[in-house]
Design a protein around this motif. Structure first.
Motif, PDB file in Angstrom:
ATOM      1  N   LYS A  28      10.797 -16.889   1.579  1.00 29.16           N
ATOM      2  CA  LYS A  28      11.780 -17.910   1.172  1.00 29.16           C
ATOM      3  C   LYS A  28      12.905 -18.006   2.207  1.00 29.16           C
ATOM      4  CE  LYS A  28      14.734 -18.898  -2.812  1.00 29.16           C
ATOM      5  NZ  LYS A  28      14.507 -20.267  -3.270  1.00 29.16           N
ATOM      6  N   GLU A  69       7.500 -22.471  -7.049  1.00 27.74           N
ATOM      7  CA  GLU A  69       8.807 -23.056  -6.705  1.00 27.74           C
ATOM      8  C   GLU A  69       8.697 -24.206  -5.721  1.00 27.74           C
ATOM      9  OE1 GLU A  69      11.262 -19.051  -6.573  1.00 27.74           O
ATOM     10  OE2 GLU A  69      12.417 -20.796  -5.964  1.00 27.74           O
ATOM     11  N   ALA A 115      13.556 -16.950  -9.180  1.00 22.35           N
ATOM     12  CA  ALA A 115      13.265 -17.547 -10.475  1.00 22.35           C
ATOM     13  C   ALA A 115      11.767 -17.658 -10.634  1.00 22.35           C
ATOM     14  CB  ALA A 115      13.905 -18.922 -10.557  1.00 22.35           C
ATOM     15  N   ARG A 134      16.949 -30.194 -14.568  1.00 24.30           N
ATOM     16  CA  ARG A 134      17.216 -30.340 -13.135  1.00 24.30           C
ATOM     17  C   ARG A 134      17.401 -31.779 -12.704  1.00 24.30           C
ATOM     18  NH1 ARG A 134      12.437 -26.871 -10.657  1.00 24.30           N
ATOM     19  NH2 ARG A 134      12.788 -28.241  -8.880  1.00 24.30           N
ATOM     20  N   SER A 138      20.648 -33.138 -10.950  1.00 21.83           N
ATOM     21  CA  SER A 138      20.556 -33.659  -9.589  1.00 21.83           C
ATOM     22  C   SER A 138      21.104 -35.077  -9.518  1.00 21.83           C
ATOM     23  CB  SER A 138      19.103 -33.665  -9.125  1.00 21.83           C
ATOM     24  OG  SER A 138      18.593 -32.367  -9.109  1.00 21.83           O
ATOM     25  N   PHE A 327      23.828 -22.391 -15.358  1.00 23.26           N
ATOM     26  CA  PHE A 327      23.051 -21.454 -14.543  1.00 23.26           C
ATOM     27  C   PHE A 327      23.971 -20.567 -13.715  1.00 23.26           C
ATOM     28  CE2 PHE A 327      23.273 -25.522 -12.305  1.00 23.26           C
ATOM     29  CZ  PHE A 327      23.646 -25.183 -11.021  1.00 23.26           C
ATOM     30  N   ALA A 329      24.003 -19.428 -10.588  1.00 24.60           N
ATOM     31  CA  ALA A 329      24.374 -19.702  -9.190  1.00 24.60           C
ATOM     32  C   ALA A 329      25.572 -20.634  -9.085  1.00 24.60           C
ATOM     33  CB  ALA A 329      23.185 -20.288  -8.423  1.00 24.60           C
TER      34      ALA A 329
ATOM     35  N   ARG B 146      19.211 -33.470  -4.796  1.00 21.79           N
ATOM     36  CA  ARG B 146      17.949 -34.011  -5.303  1.00 21.79           C
ATOM     37  C   ARG B 146      16.806 -33.022  -5.164  1.00 21.79           C
ATOM     38  NH1 ARG B 146      19.589 -38.679  -2.561  1.00 21.79           N
ATOM     39  NH2 ARG B 146      18.221 -38.135  -0.841  1.00 21.79           N
ATOM     40  N   SER B 147      16.963 -32.041  -4.290  1.00 18.71           N
ATOM     41  CA  SER B 147      15.821 -31.158  -4.028  1.00 18.71           C
ATOM     42  C   SER B 147      16.090 -29.711  -4.419  1.00 18.71           C
ATOM     43  CB  SER B 147      15.457 -31.234  -2.550  1.00 18.71           C
ATOM     44  OG  SER B 147      16.515 -30.698  -1.774  1.00 18.71           O
ATOM     45  N   LEU B 148      16.973 -29.504  -5.395  1.00 15.70           N
ATOM     46  CA  LEU B 148      17.247 -28.135  -5.842  1.00 15.70           C
ATOM     47  C   LEU B 148      15.980 -27.518  -6.423  1.00 15.70           C
ATOM     48  CD1 LEU B 148      20.703 -28.639  -7.608  1.00 15.70           C
ATOM     49  CD2 LEU B 148      20.271 -27.430  -5.464  1.00 15.70           C
ATOM     50  N   SER B 149      15.736 -26.276  -6.064  1.00 11.89           N
ATOM     51  CA  SER B 149      14.578 -25.594  -6.642  1.00 11.89           C
ATOM     52  C   SER B 149      15.058 -24.612  -7.697  1.00 11.89           C
ATOM     53  CB  SER B 149      13.814 -24.859  -5.544  1.00 11.89           C
ATOM     54  OG  SER B 149      14.530 -23.701  -5.164  1.00 11.89           O
ATOM     55  N   ALA B 150      14.136 -24.157  -8.523  1.00  8.82           N
ATOM     56  CA  ALA B 150      14.502 -23.243  -9.605  1.00  8.82           C
ATOM     57  C   ALA B 150      15.281 -22.044  -9.061  1.00  8.82           C
ATOM     58  CB  ALA B 150      13.257 -22.774 -10.343  1.00  8.82           C
ATOM     59  N   GLY B 151      14.890 -21.572  -7.891  1.00  7.05           N
ATOM     60  CA  GLY B 151      15.562 -20.408  -7.305  1.00  7.05           C
ATOM     61  C   GLY B 151      17.025 -20.657  -6.994  1.00  7.05           C
ATOM     62  N   ASP B 152      17.386 -21.924  -6.819  1.00  8.96           N
ATOM     63  CA  ASP B 152      18.779 -22.235  -6.512  1.00  8.96           C
ATOM     64  C   ASP B 152      19.690 -22.012  -7.719  1.00  8.96           C
ATOM     65  OD1 ASP B 152      18.208 -23.007  -3.898  1.00  8.96           O
ATOM     66  OD2 ASP B 152      17.710 -25.038  -4.515  1.00  8.96           O
ATOM     67  N   PHE B 153      19.113 -21.922  -8.911  1.00 11.41           N
ATOM     68  CA  PHE B 153      19.922 -21.814 -10.121  1.00 11.41           C
ATOM     69  C   PHE B 153      20.219 -20.380 -10.533  1.00 11.41           C
ATOM     70  CE2 PHE B 153      17.814 -25.976 -10.621  1.00 11.41           C
ATOM     71  CZ  PHE B 153      18.944 -26.754 -10.688  1.00 11.41           C
TER      72      PHE B 153
END
Lengths: 486, 486
Positions: A28, A69, A115, A134, A138, A327, A329, B146-153
């Protein structure tokens, strides 16, 4: 790409971070850091496993998280490829192998840097990442970002974005019975940021602070670090034993309590204890921090009123966080201060300037103001109730001989007492090597090692259920956990 | 709307905040908070001035700021209207009059809560708000959102987003000669957040800390608040007088210094002083914080190497901020730590969890990685050089009998010594009532009141020039300032 993989994936087999998580994280980071570009082919699980000298299943776990992901895409027989459409090739930071991070399970008990995947199954203290809206988020965020005005860029009030403070005041009035003015609401960097800030405002060094035993491990460690003298007050079925606190330290400066859902044992603080605590605070001139970290989640019966709403002495500092309701983050939490603390805290906030970035505050405010927040909470309440029941049933079926699970219908985790002759720390240490993130209850107590003894009342597990999407996942994890009870 | 205005605009005539800024802020908050909706007509300047009992020019100032920011739109004869297209009518927070904020000029010396308008003309320490590439920023931010991924949260590394730490390491290596690994780079909540964090890591309470005299007022106040014992080391034409520091406190734990551009006097720390400071730190085992707040802005000649790049003893903690190079509302800064501090600071960061929200970090990283940051800095360097020259000429023409302006071709402000028999605090107090934001130099000294005496060497003004778009603005402001010298 295959040749590059060995330099990108440097494993630290001695680290406490499980191998498949290390692989996941390295990939990642490599994609985010531009070492791998959109369309790069990644090695097959077989090749990488042999290169790294690990089991193929380990690599498969990591890949399934990366595929889940959207960081990798699978093209069937052709293999898997990096999916990072927005990073232009060639403008990345120079190639550099990220060093393995030093992780310390004590200082960082929520290792959930990822995640999906097993790390979130059973991890306590996290919202359901698969259920976060999301798209709505977004959309609101993009809209805000397109319409930033010059004023949004300048120095902002470190107390927080005023409309957000107003929205929070309204929300708390309606949902938690907390009557407050926006100027009592301070935006903080999550709950830890709130505690850090309060330690500056209240000058906690050398002061007695009541803290539940067991109690939230990160808060305990931080308060010790700021030099507070912790008075660990035991918890029984009615929550914090206030009379014990009074006996141990009648003139403490502060009590920190989790009244709606004791952290981690999950009972509510009883009505009579609430009264007793408030009366003590009023007469001792002590402050009380009400950590309402999970107050939104209750699945049956009526919630007791928040401590703050009962506080006729104006001694309660109410602390909430968006980490559980939106969330983590985001790093956004909030305090509601007693009127008599507003001036001091305003001055400290302006001195330390620990305000949060304006962008996330703007978006959260829109999310609340346009009704998405209450809709989301409502959905999560029913989703968590389902997941809780399902997980509870599976745990009982698979681990009923070993675990006694609490029956409190609230919160986002179970506290489960170990009733067989095993110690929580041994179980957790083995199980989390598989990539899970459960906590040992004894680590949350004043006397960790002793509490971890078999048959000790705090020899137990803290098990999250919010990220368990289906029975299959719960069962698989429960069976893996069961393996450590033999 | 006309009837509502009296409840929305509650002035506090006793407050230090100028009236036109109060009007501006109340309207802005009312729009943001949903008390005023898109298309609402606002009262004419004449009507509102008479309602509030203030001069019409005062209301006009506020309106021109609101029009300039697009919060109001003018429809000629029809009057001015609220422009807030994105807030749906009826979903706002309940009507509630914002209380006037308590402002304290000492604790919050940068009152620049607003952009545009006189508050930013002459305000030191701010980037040019009119020249920030808002469109590029908005585009990058929308794309990321627009492109947030689950890991970003999920919970993120509180040390900061690794790719951003890598980008900063690369940037500092190229632009400031600082050789560092990404794991030495920590993301902080601006410079104040960095100091707060370091005070936890270094345990400054009761310790001697060298601080320049004069020196950055917010840092001084905060260090006093954390219980450090400040040793105010005088500054001469070569910067901090290191030998004085050694004489006053040879065994201090920490020295805080602004080597590229002394804050606020603007000279660079000379080569020999740099060497002397590093040698002292090496032998005393002291830490040195290099506050490189303005290191990017130098308009002629070659910059001296950063202190960190000369640091063979590994004692220098380099501190930078995006507040001056991007914008303050980001609340993002960074530290480069000596290798020997990385473990301690990593542990503290994980304990305090004061990480910044992930969104802004993602966007800043894209902004750097895609080359916008270096382009922006290059543009700002030439823009600031122009504005500096233009403002300097105007100040000399209008105020040459009263002010002696320093000749250092760097930074974002002038330090100007008052050479006529006036005191800076009296001048600033009168002038800022008009809505400006200059600082009195004497306030930045250890002995404020005494330094403010006429003919004292620190009786002077700190005057920003980055937000002065044209000569007319400079001249108007300079003439208004001149009025207080008679």
């Amino acid at each position: 790409m295959v040749k590059k993989s060995a330099t990108i994936i440097t494993l630290n087999k001695a680290a406490s971070e499980p191998i498949h998580l290390q692989i996941y994280t390295r990939f990642k980071e490599a994609v985010e850091g531009g070492l791998l570009n959109d369309g790069d082919r990644v090695p097959s699980t077989r090749v990488l496993a042999s290169e790294l000298g690990v089991a193929r299943g380990t690599v498969e776990s990591a890949y399934s998280m990366l595929l889940g992901e959207g960081i990798f895409v699978s093209k069937g027989q052709a293999g898997s490829f990096v999916h990072a459409p927005f990073r232009p090739v060639g403008q990345a930071t120079p190639a550099r192998t990220p060093r393995p991070r030093k992780t310390s399970s004590m200082a960082h008990p929520e290792p959930g840097l990822v995640a999906g995947g097993p790390s979130h199954v059973f991890l306590p203290g996290s919202p359901a990442y698969d259920a976060f809206p999301r798209k709505v988020w977004s959309r609101l965020a993009s809209r805000r970002m397109r319409s930033l005005s010059a004023g949004d860029f300048s120095y902002r009030d470190p107390l927080g974005y005023l409309p957000l403070r107003q929205s929070i005041a309204t929300y708390l009035r309606l949902s938690r019975g907390v009557a407050c003015e926006p100027q009592q609401v301070f935006i903080t960097v999550g709950y830890q940021g709130a505690l850090d800030f309060l330690s500056r405002c209240l000058g906690l060094q050398g002061k007695d602070v009541w803290m539940e035993d067991p109690g939230y491990i990160l808060a305990t460690s931080m308060l010790q670090d700021v030099g507070a003298h912790l008075v660990r007050v035991p918890v029984d079925q009615e929550g914090m034993m206030v009379s014990e606190g009074i006996r141990m330290s009648p003139h403490a400066s502060l009590a920190i309590v989790t009244p709606s859902h004791q952290s981690p044992l999950a009972m509510a603080l009883s009505w009579s204890r609430r009264m007793q605590l408030l009366d003590w605070a009023g007469s001792a001139g002590a402050w009380v921090i009400e950590d309402d970290y999970d107050g939104e989640f209750r699945y049956s019966g009526y919630p007791l009123p928040s401590l703050k709403s009962l506080d006729q002495y104006d001694r309660v500092i109410y602390a909430g966080t968006f980490s559980k309701t939106l969330f983590p983050a985001l790093r956004l939490g909030y305090l509601v201060l007693p009127q008599s603390l507003v001036d001091t805290c305003t001055e400290k906030a302006r001195l330390y300037q620990l305000g949060s970035s304006i962008g996330p505050q703007l978006v959260v405010n829109d999310f609340i103001a346009e009704g998405h927040f209450s809709r989301h909470l409502k959905k999560m309440r029913s989703l968590y109730a389902e997941r809780r029941e399902m997980t509870r049933k599976v745990l009982r079926d698979v681990l009923g001989n070993h675990l006694e699970i609490n029956a409190h219908k609230n919160g986002t985790h179970f506290a489960a007492k170990i009733i067989s002759p095993h110690t929580d720390q041994a179980i957790v240490s083995g199980f989390n090597q598989l990539g899970y993130g459960i906590h040992a209850l004894s680590r949350w107590t004043a006397n960790g090692a002793q509490s971890s003894r078999a048959h000790s009342s705090h020899n137990g597990l803290i098990i999250g259920f919010t990220n368990i999407a289906n029975e299959k996942t719960a069962e698989h994890a429960a069976r893996q956990l069961q393996g450590f009870f033999t």
